[in-house]
Design an enzyme around this catalytic site. Structure first.
Site, short mmCIF file in Angstrom:
data_model
loop_
_atom_site.label_atom_id
_atom_site.label_comp_id
_atom_site.label_asym_id
_atom_site.label_seq_id
_atom_site.Cartn_x
_atom_site.Cartn_y
_atom_site.Cartn_z
N SER A 121 -45.72 -3.98 -22.12
CA SER A 121 -44.78 -4.85 -21.21
C SER A 121 -43.53 -4.80 -21.32
O SER A 121 -42.61 -4.64 -20.48
CB SER A 121 -45.68 -6.21 -21.11
OG SER A 121 -46.82 -6.35 -20.77
N ASP B 7 -47.37 -4.24 -14.43
CA ASP B 7 -46.50 -3.50 -15.25
C ASP B 7 -47.38 -2.17 -15.88
O ASP B 7 -47.10 -1.22 -16.32
CB ASP B 7 -45.87 -4.42 -16.35
CG ASP B 7 -46.98 -5.31 -16.91
OD1 ASP B 7 -47.90 -5.33 -16.49
OD2 ASP B 7 -46.49 -5.98 -17.74
#
Length: 540
Positions: free
Chosen positions: A148, A416
């Protein structure tokens, strides 16, 4: 022939013809105009973990014959033909980030919501109504499958960085404190671009506000886990040389200018001797800095500021007279929706409050909203929790759409990275996606519709047989779905994710793109930051 015998023969003939017609219908399948139904698994009639009653006999509630599909698809074609590009400057941008939200997650969440509304597979999620979409490549500078942190650097600043680094380019290696302090290696987020243009900014998440995704809007660090000075000390580093993420949020050039901050993570902003308002452990900081108090004192010098830590206090905030708001609703990450923590506001409630405050800026605003618990639940292979978070994420999007004008507000919905969840089996239409789905033609045992390729849900075999999920409590909200490779937590998956777009210049998001493309298109649409601008094209 006597009347009684004639009546008896007539009755027998009628029974014979009825049986023959029934047999023919069974061989030929559903006839035109006949609604198809299916028999669910035994015991399907129950209240699910969120208190929704599931139907005992779900049905495909309409006749899906040739006329049905022709009419429906012609209407869809007309809608497609009526799409009109909105070519104007984006005054506002709302960036929705479903952390770890794979396409499989989106599909399963739609089926779950459809079961509850009675729309079943015909359910349409709020973001599916957006006119444009694209597939996004997610690899980082050094890994095929991103984390992330590196992903946030790309989709917020437009530059790919190394795994576990935030807001820095490829010149900064993991945990390299010296390199992270070199300004030339810092990347600047679209949130920072809005601040430089004199517009308001905000971040909303259900994770810690210092976690990787929200930190991508304001931090520059060589290690995503350096959220407090205590984390740097535990790593053997020097917090005097490397500012931790919490310090950058409250004292940094970008973080200190964010007007709305909501999420969890009080522990990273308070000293160890300060008790948490909900009891339990105190803060985590070694440097004796109470960054919550620092934020309050700073913002009260600038205008009307509020700090809240409970849902009731958030709902009582007078947004018309509030310029700055910090809401930290948990010591760590905010709780999962399935756990019904009454102190935690919903993502929809936080989004609504944030928009109400930010939209008072006539110059415009940028708001980052993360559904972070989707990813955290997937890491545990808890697909029930993950899908509840995904449905909550969609509710926040629907709230934002209802409060904004697509002529001036560009809304994005994306992820993401993916998570290794798959939806499988040949279960009947109208089935519960959280239920048992099908049976193996090898061992004869059932399996769940949703599974993982790796993670803590791995069971192994007993006496040469895989475990039978029907004998497990697979309706527990924290039930770990079956996984093929054992891991403490699941690793991410590397396939493309989807992005939906609505508003000014949303048509830029078609085809397939790198995640680093996203902020370049946003800067163009909003006329902020460096690079090509829509506003510049008007001056030619």
């Amino acid at each position: 022939m006597s009347p009684p015998r004639l009546y008896l023969l007539s009755l027998l003939l009628l029974l014979f013809l009825t049986a023959s017609l029934a047999a023919s219908a069974s061989r030929l399948g559903p006839a035109r105009g006949v609604t198809r139904t299916h028999t669910p698994h035994k015991g399907q009639d129950h209240l699910d973990v969120m208190g929704h009653r599931q139907p005992k006999s779900p049905k495909v509630a309409v006749v899906e014959d040739m006329a049905f599909w022709n009419e429906r698809m012609q209407a869809e074609l007309r809608t497609q033909l009526e799409k009109t590009e909105i070519v104007s400057q984006a005054k506002n941008i709302i960036f929705f980030l479903g952390d770890g939200t794979s396409i499989s997650t989106l599909t399963a969440a739609r089926y779950l919501k459809g079961l509850r509304t009675g729309n079943f597979e015909h359910e349409v999620m709020a973001y599916e109504k957006f006119p444009y979409s694209t597939l996004i490549k997610t690899y980082s500078a050094d890994k095929m499958v991103t984390d992330s942190a590196a992903s946030a650097t790309a989709y917020l600043s437009g530059v790919k960085g190394n795994q576990q680094t935030i807001g820095v380019d490829v010149n900064v290696q993991l945990a390299d404190c010296d390199a992270m302090n070199i300004p030339q290696f810092h990347t600047h987020s679209i949130l920072r671009n809005f601040q430089d243009a004199g517009r308001s900014t905000g971040i909303v998440t259900v994770t810690r506000v210092t976690h990787a995704s929200p930190a991508g809007t304001y931090a520059h660090t060589a290690e995503r886990h350096w959220e407090s000075d205590d984390d740097i000390n535990d790593d053997g580093g020097d917090p005097d040389l490397c500012d931790d993420i919490a310090e950058q949020l409250v004292l940094g050039d970008t973080g200190s200018k964010i007007k709305v901050i909501m999420g969890g993570g009080r522990q990273k902003l308070t000293p160890k001797h300060v008790d948490d308002p909900e009891g339990g452990d105190g803060g985590k900081r070694d440097d004796d800095k109470n960054l919550i108090e620092t934020w309050i004192n700073q913002k009260k010098l600038l205008g009307n500021a509020s700090y809240v830590w409970h849902r009731n206090d958030l709902l009582a905030v007078d947004t018309t007279n509030t310029e700055y708001l910090m809401g930290l609703f948990d010591w760590g990450h905010m709780g999962f929706k399935v756990d019904n923590d009454v102190s935690n506001p919903s993502l929809r409630e936080m989004t609504k409050t944030a928009i109400e405050i930010l939209q008072k800026d006539t110059n415009g605003y940028f708001l980052f909203v993360e559904g972070g618990n989707i990813d955290l639940a997937h890491h545990l292979n808890e697909y029930r929790s993950a899908l509840e978070e995904a449905v909550e994420f969609e509710a926040a999007i629907e709230q934002a759409v209802s409060m904004t004008d697509p002529q001036e507000t560009l809304i994005l919905v994306t992820a993401d990275h993916s998570q290794p969840i798959v939806m499988n089996g040949y279960q009947e239409r109208g089935s519960d996606v959280l239920d048992l789905g099908d049976y193996s033609d090898v061992d004869g045992l059932p399996f769940t519709t949703l599974m993982y390729t790796n993670g803590p849900g791995y069971r192994g075999e007993v006496s040469g047989l895989r475990p039978d999920p029907s004998k497990e409590d697979y309706r527990d909200p924290h039930y770990p779905g079956a996984a093929t490779v054992p891991m403490i937590e699941s690793n991410h998956a590397g396939e493309e994710v989807i992005l939906y777009a609505l508003g000014p210049h949303a048509h830029l998001f078609t085809g397939i793109h790198e995640n680093a493309f996203i902020p370049h298109a946003l800067r163009y649409a909003a006329c902020v930051g460096e690079g090509l601008h829509y506003c510049s094209s008007l001056e030619v």
